[in-house]
Design an enzyme around this catalytic site. Structure first.
Site, PDB file in Angstrom:
ATOM      1  N   VAL A 152      -7.816  13.054 -29.289  1.00  0.00           N
ATOM      2  CA  VAL A 152      -8.018  13.868 -30.497  1.00  0.00           C
ATOM      3  C   VAL A 152      -6.925  14.939 -30.605  1.00  0.00           C
ATOM      4  O   VAL A 152      -6.299  15.116 -31.658  1.00  0.00           O
ATOM      5  CB  VAL A 152      -9.418  14.530 -30.501  1.00  0.00           C
ATOM      6  CG1 VAL A 152      -9.590  15.406 -31.735  1.00  0.00           C
ATOM      7  CG2 VAL A 152     -10.519  13.469 -30.451  1.00  0.00           C
ATOM      8  N   ASP A 171      -3.203  21.596 -21.027  1.00  0.00           N
ATOM      9  CA  ASP A 171      -3.840  20.386 -20.525  1.00  0.00           C
ATOM     10  C   ASP A 171      -3.182  20.046 -19.195  1.00  0.00           C
ATOM     11  O   ASP A 171      -2.054  19.547 -19.166  1.00  0.00           O
ATOM     12  CB  ASP A 171      -3.670  19.229 -21.526  1.00  0.00           C
ATOM     13  CG  ASP A 171      -4.502  18.001 -21.149  1.00  0.00           C
ATOM     14  OD1 ASP A 171      -4.650  17.740 -19.941  1.00  0.00           O
ATOM     15  OD2 ASP A 171      -5.006  17.316 -22.060  1.00  0.00           O
ATOM     16  N   ALA A 230     -14.474  21.254 -32.418  1.00  0.00           N
ATOM     17  CA  ALA A 230     -15.034  19.960 -32.839  1.00  0.00           C
ATOM     18  C   ALA A 230     -15.075  19.047 -31.617  1.00  0.00           C
ATOM     19  O   ALA A 230     -14.996  17.827 -31.741  1.00  0.00           O
ATOM     20  CB  ALA A 230     -14.209  19.349 -33.954  1.00  0.00           C
ATOM     21  N   ALA A 231     -15.185  19.686 -30.415  1.00  0.00           N
ATOM     22  CA  ALA A 231     -15.229  18.884 -29.178  1.00  0.00           C
ATOM     23  C   ALA A 231     -16.671  18.771 -28.695  1.00  0.00           C
ATOM     24  O   ALA A 231     -17.387  17.847 -29.072  1.00  0.00           O
ATOM     25  CB  ALA A 231     -14.319  19.491 -28.123  1.00  0.00           C
ATOM     26  N   ARG A 232     -17.096  19.750 -27.901  1.00  0.00           N
ATOM     27  CA  ARG A 232     -18.468  19.779 -27.428  1.00  0.00           C
ATOM     28  C   ARG A 232     -18.954  21.221 -27.395  1.00  0.00           C
ATOM     29  O   ARG A 232     -18.215  22.127 -27.004  1.00  0.00           O
ATOM     30  CB  ARG A 232     -18.588  19.162 -26.024  1.00  0.00           C
ATOM     31  CG  ARG A 232     -18.580  17.649 -26.013  1.00  0.00           C
ATOM     32  CD  ARG A 232     -19.844  17.067 -26.647  1.00  0.00           C
ATOM     33  NE  ARG A 232     -19.850  15.597 -26.674  1.00  0.00           N
ATOM     34  CZ  ARG A 232     -19.406  14.860 -27.677  1.00  0.00           C
ATOM     35  NH1 ARG A 232     -18.893  15.441 -28.744  1.00  0.00           N
ATOM     36  NH2 ARG A 232     -19.491  13.542 -27.636  1.00  0.00           N
ATOM     37  N   ASP A 256     -18.188  22.227 -35.305  1.00  0.00           N
ATOM     38  CA  ASP A 256     -18.850  20.951 -35.605  1.00  0.00           C
ATOM     39  C   ASP A 256     -19.893  20.616 -34.548  1.00  0.00           C
ATOM     40  O   ASP A 256     -20.677  19.699 -34.744  1.00  0.00           O
ATOM     41  CB  ASP A 256     -17.800  19.830 -35.662  1.00  0.00           C
ATOM     42  CG  ASP A 256     -18.392  18.494 -36.077  1.00  0.00           C
ATOM     43  OD1 ASP A 256     -19.169  18.480 -37.056  1.00  0.00           O
ATOM     44  OD2 ASP A 256     -18.100  17.464 -35.433  1.00  0.00           O
ATOM     45  N   GLU A 261     -28.184  20.388 -29.804  1.00  0.00           N
ATOM     46  CA  GLU A 261     -28.208  19.689 -31.098  1.00  0.00           C
ATOM     47  C   GLU A 261     -29.454  18.816 -31.178  1.00  0.00           C
ATOM     48  O   GLU A 261     -29.805  18.175 -30.188  1.00  0.00           O
ATOM     49  CB  GLU A 261     -26.951  18.829 -31.243  1.00  0.00           C
ATOM     50  CG  GLU A 261     -25.680  19.678 -31.272  1.00  0.00           C
ATOM     51  CD  GLU A 261     -24.399  18.834 -31.377  1.00  0.00           C
ATOM     52  OE1 GLU A 261     -24.488  17.604 -31.527  1.00  0.00           O
ATOM     53  OE2 GLU A 261     -23.325  19.423 -31.283  1.00  0.00           O
ATOM     54  N   HIS A 283     -22.109  18.064 -36.443  1.00  0.00           N
ATOM     55  CA  HIS A 283     -21.503  17.040 -35.572  1.00  0.00           C
ATOM     56  C   HIS A 283     -21.023  15.824 -36.377  1.00  0.00           C
ATOM     57  O   HIS A 283     -21.465  14.691 -36.163  1.00  0.00           O
ATOM     58  CB  HIS A 283     -22.495  16.597 -34.481  1.00  0.00           C
ATOM     59  CG  HIS A 283     -21.825  16.031 -33.269  1.00  0.00           C
ATOM     60  ND1 HIS A 283     -22.265  16.224 -31.993  1.00  0.00           N
ATOM     61  CD2 HIS A 283     -20.708  15.268 -33.139  1.00  0.00           C
ATOM     62  CE1 HIS A 283     -21.471  15.609 -31.131  1.00  0.00           C
ATOM     63  NE2 HIS A 283     -20.511  15.018 -31.822  1.00  0.00           N
ATOM     64  N   ALA A 286     -16.950  12.343 -35.745  1.00  0.00           N
ATOM     65  CA  ALA A 286     -16.704  10.904 -35.663  1.00  0.00           C
ATOM     66  C   ALA A 286     -17.399  10.149 -36.783  1.00  0.00           C
ATOM     67  O   ALA A 286     -17.345   8.921 -36.840  1.00  0.00           O
ATOM     68  CB  ALA A 286     -17.194  10.384 -34.315  1.00  0.00           C
TER      69      ALA A 286
HETATM   70  N1  NAD Z   1     -17.085  16.100 -33.069  1.00  0.00           N
HETATM   71  C1  NAD Z   1     -17.106  14.807 -32.808  1.00  0.00           C
HETATM   72  O1  NAD Z   1     -17.832  14.034 -33.413  1.00  0.00           O
HETATM   73  C2  NAD Z   1     -16.181  14.272 -31.745  1.00  0.00           C
HETATM   74  C3  NAD Z   1     -15.517  13.047 -31.916  1.00  0.00           C
HETATM   75  C4  NAD Z   1     -14.639  12.602 -30.943  1.00  0.00           C
HETATM   76  C5  NAD Z   1     -14.452  13.347 -29.781  1.00  0.00           C
HETATM   77  N2  NAD Z   1     -15.150  14.506 -29.632  1.00  0.00           N
HETATM   78  C6  NAD Z   1     -14.974  15.326 -28.438  1.00  0.00           C
HETATM   79  O2  NAD Z   1     -13.656  15.847 -28.477  1.00  0.00           O
HETATM   80  C7  NAD Z   1     -13.207  16.062 -27.143  1.00  0.00           C
HETATM   81  C8  NAD Z   1     -11.862  15.355 -26.953  1.00  0.00           C
HETATM   82  O3  NAD Z   1     -12.052  13.961 -27.121  1.00  0.00           O
HETATM   83  P1  NAD Z   1     -10.855  12.954 -26.788  1.00  0.00           P
HETATM   84  O4  NAD Z   1     -11.265  11.625 -27.291  1.00  0.00           O
HETATM   85  O5  NAD Z   1      -9.565  13.552 -27.185  1.00  0.00           O
HETATM   86  O6  NAD Z   1     -10.944  12.947 -25.181  1.00  0.00           O
HETATM   87  P2  NAD Z   1      -9.753  12.577 -24.184  1.00  0.00           P
HETATM   88  O7  NAD Z   1     -10.416  12.295 -22.883  1.00  0.00           O
HETATM   89  O8  NAD Z   1      -8.839  11.587 -24.794  1.00  0.00           O
HETATM   90  O9  NAD Z   1      -8.931  13.955 -24.078  1.00  0.00           O
HETATM   91  C9  NAD Z   1      -9.413  15.064 -23.403  1.00  0.00           C
HETATM   92  C10 NAD Z   1      -8.214  15.815 -22.853  1.00  0.00           C
HETATM   93  O10 NAD Z   1      -8.698  16.986 -22.220  1.00  0.00           O
HETATM   94  C11 NAD Z   1      -7.942  17.177 -21.036  1.00  0.00           C
HETATM   95  N3  NAD Z   1      -8.709  17.990 -20.117  1.00  0.00           N
HETATM   96  C12 NAD Z   1      -9.725  17.611 -19.309  1.00  0.00           C
HETATM   97  N4  NAD Z   1     -10.185  18.664 -18.606  1.00  0.00           N
HETATM   98  C13 NAD Z   1      -9.447  19.727 -19.008  1.00  0.00           C
HETATM   99  C14 NAD Z   1      -9.445  21.102 -18.643  1.00  0.00           C
HETATM  100  N5  NAD Z   1     -10.306  21.563 -17.724  1.00  0.00           N
HETATM  101  N6  NAD Z   1      -8.553  21.908 -19.245  1.00  0.00           N
HETATM  102  C15 NAD Z   1      -7.687  21.446 -20.175  1.00  0.00           C
HETATM  103  N7  NAD Z   1      -7.620  20.147 -20.532  1.00  0.00           N
HETATM  104  C16 NAD Z   1      -8.498  19.303 -19.958  1.00  0.00           C
HETATM  105  C17 NAD Z   1      -7.676  15.788 -20.513  1.00  0.00           C
HETATM  106  O11 NAD Z   1      -6.520  15.771 -19.673  1.00  0.00           O
HETATM  107  C18 NAD Z   1      -7.440  15.013 -21.802  1.00  0.00           C
HETATM  108  O12 NAD Z   1      -6.067  14.953 -22.130  1.00  0.00           O
HETATM  109  C19 NAD Z   1     -14.327  15.559 -26.240  1.00  0.00           C
HETATM  110  O13 NAD Z   1     -15.180  16.626 -25.917  1.00  0.00           O
HETATM  111  C20 NAD Z   1     -15.079  14.588 -27.126  1.00  0.00           C
HETATM  112  O14 NAD Z   1     -16.412  14.414 -26.701  1.00  0.00           O
HETATM  113  C21 NAD Z   1     -15.988  14.998 -30.582  1.00  0.00           C
END
Ligand code: NAD
Length: 331
Positions: A152, A171, A230-232, A256, A261, A283, A286
């Protein structure tokens, strides 16, 4: 010879369901929890979920037959992966399939926050013609810090480059060269927090990232920073964010996701949503037709490969004793 049985407990895209049906008997039973989920899972070789079903240790312990849990999406924080590993249950996911949608929603929240689109829209619909109170900010030339540069984060960076923003990322698992190729400067978290006009979170939720953006992080940020998540939910400390919004440290937040939730009345998340300078969505990151089809097909492919005893590309764990290989002859 018996066909494999797959239980689907969250709605997934039709193409994914069709693929599963070609290989197994599929039971769709949405919204199951507790004893009902335990009873259903007892007769399943595979369980397909999105983020709605909580696959806890207690649930996993209810089945001796289950071999694979597939998550149609990337985050597996709703699955007790260590317990699955202990029980020989393979966990697979569909990373990246929803990255474009999640990134685009992040940008939607960003633009909504800095141009006050929802507030101006509500005001206009209420019959007002106010302009000065909705004066906004450009993103071009501003510094945006991305915490996490995975699937993302990379798409967000690409879009922001198009806006001519300066993009920083923290990262630890990305090299300087990889970041450089994406037009992103890799920095440590402290520098990112100190220099960014906008901070956007894109890390998974785990023990290392829980409340990563808390009171100390907010105190390091610029005054008037915009915060996007928009992560968690658990990655941002909601109480600390509420405080930072009230003090003006954070000028606006786009959210988001929430620690709990759905959001319940009276919670800190509900207080955040009620703030004038918060733009919130339930949320939806996706939740596009495109992403749902992509992740459903990807997760279904992973499920079928696993049940055929083949090595799926996106295995989240590596259980020592996985019985999926015993399924080769029957699927
Ligand atoms: N809102 C939504 O509906 C939605 C949709 C997709 C993904 N997400 C969330 O978005 C986030 C990212 O998803 P993604 O698909 O890019 O995941 P991904 O695993 O591809 O990327 C996550 C990145 O975070 C890095 N990372 C891990 N631990 C870390 C830390 N302690 N400090 C800094 N960086 C760190 C990893 O190296 C990786 O590059 C996740 O939490 C996922 O659940 C939410």
């Amino acid at each position: 010879m018996n066909r494999m049985a797959i239980l689907v407990t969250d709605k997934i895209g039709k193409s994914g369901l069709d693929l599963l049906r070609q290989h197994a008997d599929v039971q769709e039973a949405y919204g199951l929890k507790g004893d009902a989920l335990k009873a259903a899972i007892a007769n399943a070789d595979g369980l397909m979920v999105r983020s709605g079903t909580q696959v806890t240790a207690d649930i996993l312990q209810a089945s001796t037959r289950l071999k694979v849990v597939a998550r149609a999406g990337s985050g597996v924080d709703n699955v007790d992966v260590p317990e699955a590993t202990r029980r020989g249950v393979l966990v697979v996911n569909a990373p990246g399939g929803n990255a474009v949608s999640a990134a685009e929603l992040t940008i939607a929240l960003l633009m909504a926050c800095i141009r006050k689109v929802p507030q101006a829209n509500a005001s206009l619909k209420a019959g007002e013609w106010k302009r000065e109170s909705f004066k906004g900010m450009e993103i071009g030339g501003k510094t945006v810090g991305l915490v996490g540069l995975g699937a993302v984060g990379k798409v967000v960076a690409r879009i922001l480059n198009g806006f001519c923003a300066r993009v920083l990322a923290y990262d630890p698992f990305i090299t300087d060269e990889q970041a450089d190729r994406m037009g992103v400067a890799k920095v440590d978290l402290n520098l990112l927090l100190r220099q960014s006009d906008v901070v956007s979170v894109h890390v998974p939720l785990n023990d290392a990232t829980r409340n990563l953006i808390g009171a100390s992080a907010f105190s390091t940020m610029k005054n008037g920073v915009v915060l996007l998540n928009a992560a968690r939910g658990g990655v941002v400390d909601e109480a600390a964010l509420l405080e930072a919004l009230k003090s003006g440290k954070v000028s606006a937040a786009g959210l988001d996701v929430f620690a709990q939730e759905p959001v319940v009345a009276g919670s800190i998340a509900a207080a955040l949503i009620a703030c004038d300078n918060v733009v919130a969505t339930p949320h939806l990151g996706a939740l596009t037709h495109d992403a749902q089809e992509k992740v459903a097909v990807q997760a279904a492919e992973q499920m079928v490969l696993a049940l055929q005893g083949k090595q799926p590309q996106y295995a989240v764990n590596q259980p020592a004793k996985n019985e999926a290989s015993a399924a080769v002859a029957v699927i």
